[in-house]
Design a protein around this motif. Sequence first.
Motif, PDB file in Angstrom:
ATOM      1  N   ASN A 120      29.066  44.497  46.259  1.00  8.80           N
ATOM      2  CA  ASN A 120      28.209  45.749  45.770  1.00  8.80           C
ATOM      3  C   ASN A 120      27.059  44.896  44.955  1.00  8.80           C
ATOM      4  O   ASN A 120      26.366  45.740  44.351  1.00  8.80           O
ATOM      5  CB  ASN A 120      28.969  46.681  45.021  1.00  8.80           C
ATOM      6  CG  ASN A 120      29.714  45.962  43.496  1.00  8.80           C
ATOM      7  OD1 ASN A 120      29.532  44.761  43.366  1.00  8.80           O
ATOM      8  ND2 ASN A 120      30.443  46.924  43.193  1.00  8.80           N
ATOM      9  N   HIS A 121      26.766  43.612  44.635  1.00  9.63           N
ATOM     10  CA  HIS A 121      25.800  43.123  44.361  1.00  9.63           C
ATOM     11  C   HIS A 121      25.765  43.407  42.509  1.00  9.63           C
ATOM     12  O   HIS A 121      24.593  43.731  42.136  1.00  9.63           O
ATOM     13  CB  HIS A 121      24.486  43.229  44.776  1.00  9.63           C
ATOM     14  CG  HIS A 121      24.523  43.022  46.125  1.00  9.63           C
ATOM     15  ND1 HIS A 121      24.737  41.419  46.556  1.00  9.63           N
ATOM     16  CD2 HIS A 121      24.546  43.556  47.472  1.00  9.63           C
ATOM     17  CE1 HIS A 121      24.538  41.361  48.094  1.00  9.63           C
ATOM     18  NE2 HIS A 121      24.760  42.726  48.576  1.00  9.63           N
ATOM     19  N   SER A 122      26.864  43.720  41.994  1.00  8.76           N
ATOM     20  CA  SER A 122      26.832  44.139  40.502  1.00  8.76           C
ATOM     21  C   SER A 122      26.801  43.041  39.587  1.00  8.76           C
ATOM     22  O   SER A 122      26.590  43.135  38.370  1.00  8.76           O
ATOM     23  CB  SER A 122      28.213  44.888  40.441  1.00  8.76           C
ATOM     24  OG  SER A 122      29.101  43.927  40.412  1.00  8.76           O
ATOM     25  N   LEU A 123      26.971  41.791  40.205  1.00 12.75           N
ATOM     26  CA  LEU A 123      26.651  40.484  39.189  1.00 12.75           C
ATOM     27  C   LEU A 123      28.152  40.485  38.596  1.00 12.75           C
ATOM     28  O   LEU A 123      28.185  39.757  37.646  1.00 12.75           O
ATOM     29  CB  LEU A 123      25.602  40.438  38.290  1.00 12.75           C
ATOM     30  CG  LEU A 123      24.169  40.395  39.116  1.00 12.75           C
ATOM     31  CD1 LEU A 123      23.202  40.677  37.992  1.00 12.75           C
ATOM     32  CD2 LEU A 123      23.936  39.205  40.160  1.00 12.75           C
ATOM     33  N   SER A 126      34.738  42.462  40.966  1.00 15.27           N
ATOM     34  CA  SER A 126      35.999  43.116  40.619  1.00 15.27           C
ATOM     35  C   SER A 126      37.281  42.618  41.177  1.00 15.27           C
ATOM     36  O   SER A 126      37.317  41.501  41.754  1.00 15.27           O
ATOM     37  CB  SER A 126      35.851  44.594  41.308  1.00 15.27           C
ATOM     38  OG  SER A 126      35.750  44.179  42.791  1.00 15.27           O
ATOM     39  N   LYS A 127      38.663  43.173  40.789  1.00 19.23           N
ATOM     40  CA  LYS A 127      39.693  42.453  41.471  1.00 19.23           C
ATOM     41  C   LYS A 127      39.693  42.482  42.698  1.00 19.23           C
ATOM     42  O   LYS A 127      39.981  41.517  43.249  1.00 19.23           O
ATOM     43  CB  LYS A 127      40.889  43.241  40.722  1.00 19.23           C
ATOM     44  CG  LYS A 127      42.199  42.472  41.197  1.00 19.23           C
ATOM     45  CD  LYS A 127      43.367  43.097  40.321  1.00 19.23           C
ATOM     46  CE  LYS A 127      44.675  42.471  40.879  1.00 19.23           C
ATOM     47  NZ  LYS A 127      44.703  41.368  42.003  1.00 19.23           N
ATOM     48  N   SER A 128      38.963  43.558  43.358  1.00 18.15           N
ATOM     49  CA  SER A 128      39.285  43.536  44.907  1.00 18.15           C
ATOM     50  C   SER A 128      38.204  42.506  45.437  1.00 18.15           C
ATOM     51  O   SER A 128      38.285  42.065  46.544  1.00 18.15           O
ATOM     52  CB  SER A 128      38.874  44.898  45.514  1.00 18.15           C
ATOM     53  OG  SER A 128      37.773  45.355  45.001  1.00 18.15           O
ATOM     54  N   ALA A 155      43.096  39.084  36.747  1.00 19.36           N
ATOM     55  CA  ALA A 155      43.960  38.231  37.640  1.00 19.36           C
ATOM     56  C   ALA A 155      44.187  36.892  37.022  1.00 19.36           C
ATOM     57  O   ALA A 155      43.466  36.624  36.082  1.00 19.36           O
ATOM     58  CB  ALA A 155      43.233  38.266  39.025  1.00 19.36           C
ATOM     59  N   CYS A 156      45.117  36.408  37.382  1.00 20.27           N
ATOM     60  CA  CYS A 156      45.759  34.986  36.816  1.00 20.27           C
ATOM     61  C   CYS A 156      46.019  34.076  37.929  1.00 20.27           C
ATOM     62  O   CYS A 156      46.492  34.493  39.104  1.00 20.27           O
ATOM     63  CB  CYS A 156      46.623  34.921  35.787  1.00 20.27           C
ATOM     64  SG  CYS A 156      48.314  35.055  36.310  1.00 20.27           S
ATOM     65  N   CYS A 157      45.888  32.860  37.383  1.00 23.69           N
ATOM     66  CA  CYS A 157      45.932  31.826  38.712  1.00 23.69           C
ATOM     67  C   CYS A 157      46.630  30.616  38.052  1.00 23.69           C
ATOM     68  O   CYS A 157      46.458  30.235  37.128  1.00 23.69           O
ATOM     69  CB  CYS A 157      44.701  31.543  39.245  1.00 23.69           C
ATOM     70  SG  CYS A 157      43.769  32.331  39.949  1.00 23.69           S
ATOM     71  N   ASP A 158      47.588  29.962  38.990  1.00 25.26           N
ATOM     72  CA  ASP A 158      48.191  28.615  38.403  1.00 25.26           C
ATOM     73  C   ASP A 158      47.269  27.616  39.224  1.00 25.26           C
ATOM     74  O   ASP A 158      47.096  27.386  40.384  1.00 25.26           O
ATOM     75  CB  ASP A 158      49.520  28.496  39.134  1.00 25.26           C
ATOM     76  CG  ASP A 158      50.554  29.353  38.454  1.00 25.26           C
ATOM     77  OD1 ASP A 158      50.220  29.609  37.301  1.00 25.26           O
ATOM     78  OD2 ASP A 158      51.768  29.630  39.316  1.00 25.26           O
ATOM     79  N   SER A 173      36.164  32.310  37.200  1.00 18.07           N
ATOM     80  CA  SER A 173      35.447  32.819  38.178  1.00 18.07           C
ATOM     81  C   SER A 173      34.561  34.115  37.824  1.00 18.07           C
ATOM     82  O   SER A 173      33.440  34.436  38.250  1.00 18.07           O
ATOM     83  CB  SER A 173      36.006  32.717  39.573  1.00 18.07           C
ATOM     84  OG  SER A 173      36.502  31.615  39.913  1.00 18.07           O
ATOM     85  N   TYR A 174      35.542  34.882  37.271  1.00 23.43           N
ATOM     86  CA  TYR A 174      34.970  36.180  36.622  1.00 23.43           C
ATOM     87  C   TYR A 174      33.710  36.291  35.820  1.00 23.43           C
ATOM     88  O   TYR A 174      32.972  36.673  35.808  1.00 23.43           O
ATOM     89  CB  TYR A 174      36.172  37.051  36.062  1.00 23.43           C
ATOM     90  CG  TYR A 174      35.615  38.303  35.748  1.00 23.43           C
ATOM     91  CD1 TYR A 174      35.688  39.499  36.728  1.00 23.43           C
ATOM     92  CD2 TYR A 174      35.134  38.790  34.704  1.00 23.43           C
ATOM     93  CE1 TYR A 174      35.387  40.581  36.411  1.00 23.43           C
ATOM     94  CE2 TYR A 174      34.696  39.997  34.328  1.00 23.43           C
ATOM     95  CZ  TYR A 174      34.690  41.070  35.271  1.00 23.43           C
ATOM     96  OH  TYR A 174      34.189  42.184  34.891  1.00 23.43           O
ATOM     97  N   LEU A 175      33.838  35.062  34.898  1.00 24.46           N
ATOM     98  CA  LEU A 175      32.846  34.831  33.811  1.00 24.46           C
ATOM     99  C   LEU A 175      31.612  34.332  34.619  1.00 24.46           C
ATOM    100  O   LEU A 175      30.589  34.485  34.223  1.00 24.46           O
ATOM    101  CB  LEU A 175      33.349  33.634  32.751  1.00 24.46           C
ATOM    102  CG  LEU A 175      34.192  34.488  31.807  1.00 24.46           C
ATOM    103  CD1 LEU A 175      34.786  33.397  30.829  1.00 24.46           C
ATOM    104  CD2 LEU A 175      33.314  35.400  31.067  1.00 24.46           C
ATOM    105  N   ILE A 176      31.743  33.484  35.886  1.00 28.22           N
ATOM    106  CA  ILE A 176      30.614  33.147  36.575  1.00 28.22           C
ATOM    107  C   ILE A 176      29.598  34.293  36.940  1.00 28.22           C
ATOM    108  O   ILE A 176      28.641  34.288  36.739  1.00 28.22           O
ATOM    109  CB  ILE A 176      31.203  32.376  37.716  1.00 28.22           C
ATOM    110  CG1 ILE A 176      31.678  31.109  37.251  1.00 28.22           C
ATOM    111  CG2 ILE A 176      29.802  32.224  38.751  1.00 28.22           C
ATOM    112  CD1 ILE A 176      32.330  30.402  38.505  1.00 28.22           C
ATOM    113  N   SER A 177      30.347  35.175  37.493  1.00 28.34           N
ATOM    114  CA  SER A 177      29.668  36.572  37.920  1.00 28.34           C
ATOM    115  C   SER A 177      28.819  37.052  36.687  1.00 28.34           C
ATOM    116  O   SER A 177      27.787  37.606  36.728  1.00 28.34           O
ATOM    117  CB  SER A 177      30.443  37.417  38.709  1.00 28.34           C
ATOM    118  OG  SER A 177      31.607  37.916  37.779  1.00 28.34           O
TER     119      SER A 177
END
Length: 182
Positions: A120-123, A126-128, A155-158, A173-177
């Motif tokens: 959606n180009h929101s910068l 979302s989790k989806s 979300a979390c990742c190993d 990755s979320y902080l990148i956006s």
Amino acid sequence: ACPEDSSFQSVVTEALVLLEELFRYFDADGACALQFDEILRGLATRKFTQSDELKQCFDKVDTDQSGSLEFSEFFALILIWCQKTEKGPLKYFFPNGVNQVFVEKAMKDLIAATNQFDINHSLRLSKSELDPMMKEFFEDHVRVSVVGATRRRSACCDAAMAWRRGQGLSTHSYLISWSNLT
């Protein structure tokens, strides 16, 4: 910088390891959080002169307004700095030219990948939007799950290097956006 192979996930994972080493270098008091003065002291030995511009970036990524940066905020600082500075943005952060070029390329690739999934180009992812990105690019390192009520840690990742501060690649990755709001 010596990733296992040239895959996207190996390159980004190795870049994150280099950034964590840089974070520890700046963290003179060992508090696992960087004050602006600590970063400036570390860069002063490398003849860095853009302190006003760096302070603006620092204030922008200090999301909790604590006056210090945890690793995820420092990661966002590096991303913004890479976007703001045209030539050799990390030359003062990484005196080793090979590491500098490697991390700069990894950050640009990670930003491009994040933008690809920003439907959606929101910068902001979302989790989806984040889940498919993590599955595509970090399939070998990812276990996606809901971990909390805050959107930033949806979300979390190993990750291969098991983040000491409990933050995985999805947080970064979320902080990148988020950092694309430059």
